[in-house]
Design a protein around this motif. Structure first.
Motif, mmCIF file in Angstrom:
data_model
loop_
_atom_site.group_PDB
_atom_site.id
_atom_site.type_symbol
_atom_site.label_atom_id
_atom_site.label_comp_id
_atom_site.label_asym_id
_atom_site.label_seq_id
_atom_site.Cartn_x
_atom_site.Cartn_y
_atom_site.Cartn_z
ATOM 1 N N THR A 104 13.211 -9.189 8.599
ATOM 2 C CA THR A 104 13.983 -8.997 7.372
ATOM 3 C C THR A 104 13.016 -8.967 6.202
ATOM 4 O O THR A 104 12.166 -9.852 6.071
ATOM 5 C CB THR A 104 15.008 -10.134 7.170
ATOM 6 N N VAL A 105 13.139 -7.937 5.376
ATOM 7 C CA VAL A 105 12.309 -7.787 4.186
ATOM 8 C C VAL A 105 13.252 -7.624 2.997
ATOM 9 O O VAL A 105 14.068 -6.709 2.973
ATOM 10 C CB VAL A 105 11.368 -6.558 4.300
ATOM 11 N N VAL A 106 13.138 -8.541 2.046
ATOM 12 C CA VAL A 106 13.950 -8.488 0.831
ATOM 13 C C VAL A 106 13.027 -8.103 -0.320
ATOM 14 O O VAL A 106 12.088 -8.840 -0.646
ATOM 15 C CB VAL A 106 14.647 -9.843 0.553
ATOM 16 N N LEU A 107 13.300 -6.949 -0.911
ATOM 17 C CA LEU A 107 12.434 -6.389 -1.940
ATOM 18 C C LEU A 107 13.021 -6.600 -3.331
ATOM 19 O O LEU A 107 14.212 -6.367 -3.550
ATOM 20 C CB LEU A 107 12.255 -4.889 -1.716
ATOM 21 N N ASP A 108 12.170 -7.015 -4.238
ATOM 22 C CA ASP A 108 12.535 -7.046 -5.657
ATOM 23 C C ASP A 108 12.040 -5.726 -6.232
ATOM 24 O O ASP A 108 10.852 -5.573 -6.533
ATOM 25 C CB ASP A 108 11.892 -8.240 -6.342
ATOM 26 N N THR A 109 12.946 -4.760 -6.319
ATOM 27 C CA THR A 109 12.575 -3.409 -6.723
ATOM 28 C C THR A 109 13.788 -2.676 -7.281
ATOM 29 O O THR A 109 14.929 -3.045 -6.994
ATOM 30 C CB THR A 109 12.003 -2.615 -5.526
ATOM 31 N N GLU A 150 7.750 0.792 -7.353
ATOM 32 C CA GLU A 150 7.287 -0.444 -7.966
ATOM 33 C C GLU A 150 7.948 -1.636 -7.275
ATOM 34 O O GLU A 150 9.180 -1.726 -7.214
ATOM 35 C CB GLU A 150 7.623 -0.458 -9.458
ATOM 36 N N LEU A 151 7.115 -2.497 -6.713
ATOM 37 C CA LEU A 151 7.594 -3.725 -6.080
ATOM 38 C C LEU A 151 7.237 -4.906 -6.973
ATOM 39 O O LEU A 151 6.082 -5.090 -7.324
ATOM 40 C CB LEU A 151 6.963 -3.913 -4.697
ATOM 41 N N HIS A 152 8.233 -5.700 -7.322
ATOM 42 C CA HIS A 152 8.004 -6.878 -8.163
ATOM 43 C C HIS A 152 7.850 -8.133 -7.312
ATOM 44 O O HIS A 152 7.414 -9.169 -7.806
ATOM 45 C CB HIS A 152 9.155 -7.060 -9.150
ATOM 46 N N GLY A 153 8.231 -8.037 -6.070
ATOM 47 C CA GLY A 153 8.132 -9.169 -5.156
ATOM 48 C C GLY A 153 8.713 -8.805 -3.807
ATOM 49 O O GLY A 153 9.386 -7.780 -3.650
ATOM 50 N N MET A 154 8.442 -9.666 -2.828
ATOM 51 C CA MET A 154 8.903 -9.408 -1.466
ATOM 52 C C MET A 154 9.063 -10.746 -0.749
ATOM 53 O O MET A 154 8.180 -11.593 -0.815
ATOM 54 C CB MET A 154 7.869 -8.540 -0.740
ATOM 55 N N TYR A 162 0.834 -1.199 0.000
ATOM 56 C CA TYR A 162 0.000 0.000 0.000
ATOM 57 C C TYR A 162 0.870 1.250 0.000
ATOM 58 O O TYR A 162 0.685 2.175 -0.799
ATOM 59 C CB TYR A 162 -0.939 -0.026 1.209
ATOM 60 N N VAL A 163 1.856 1.281 0.901
ATOM 61 C CA VAL A 163 2.739 2.445 1.017
ATOM 62 C C VAL A 163 3.573 2.607 -0.253
ATOM 63 O O VAL A 163 3.776 3.729 -0.729
ATOM 64 C CB VAL A 163 3.631 2.328 2.272
ATOM 65 N N ALA A 164 4.045 1.508 -0.816
ATOM 66 C CA ALA A 164 4.812 1.582 -2.066
ATOM 67 C C ALA A 164 3.983 2.267 -3.147
ATOM 68 O O ALA A 164 4.509 3.086 -3.915
ATOM 69 C CB ALA A 164 5.241 0.190 -2.523
#
Length: 151
Positions: free
Chosen positions: A108-113, A75-79, A67-69
């Motif tokens: 820990t949050v790993v973002l595909d961005t 743009e988030l492609h995955g998390m 939501y915040v993104a």
């Protein structure tokens, strides 16, 4: 068209004890079951209540971060999310007065961005302020150690 949320609404969950260690709850017609491992009197068929609480933190982080993104035009492609709660059992077993059963929670949050480090830091900050589970845990005295990184 965006869904408009009311300022306040009720979330109802009903449950019953299947055994002394296993509980079945129903929320919006969806069944949620918790259990304990055999050493705590359970059958180990389902996640424990504490594992479910920590899982709720991950699920809420996912929803609110996305939501915040959107608000930040990131743009988030995955998390990928991971959590480790440090559980202080002394309060449960009457060994000591403690401030919170979870003095430390590692998230820990790993973002595909393609977002910049600055944008990721802002996403993390705002998500922590808006995620209801995060807010509850922080106000309960949990130190949440966060590591948000790019994939």
């Amino acid at each position: 068209m965006a869904h408009v949320m009311p300022d306040l609404f009720k979330i109802d969950v009903k449950g019953h004890a299947i055994t002394s260690a296993r509980t079945e709850m129903v929320a919006r017609g969806k069944v949620v079951t918790t259990d304990e491992p055999p050493e705590r009197g359970g059958t180990d068929l389902f996640a424990s209540p504490l594992e479910t609480m920590l899982s709720s933190f991950l699920g809420c982080t996912n929803v609110i971060a996305n939501y915040v993104a959107g608000l930040l035009k990131i743009e988030l492609h995955g998390m990928e999310l991971e959590i480790c709660g440090h559980f202080d059992t002394r309060g449960v077993f009457g060994k000591a007065e403690i401030g919170t059963p979870f003095p430390v929670i590692e998230l820990t949050v790993v973002l595909d961005t393609d977002a910049s480090d600055k944008e990721i830091a802002e996403l993390q900050r705002i998500t922590g302020q808006k995620c209801p589970v995060s807010v509850l845990l922080r106000r309960a005295g949990c130190e949440i150690q966060e590591n948000w990184v790019r994939k």
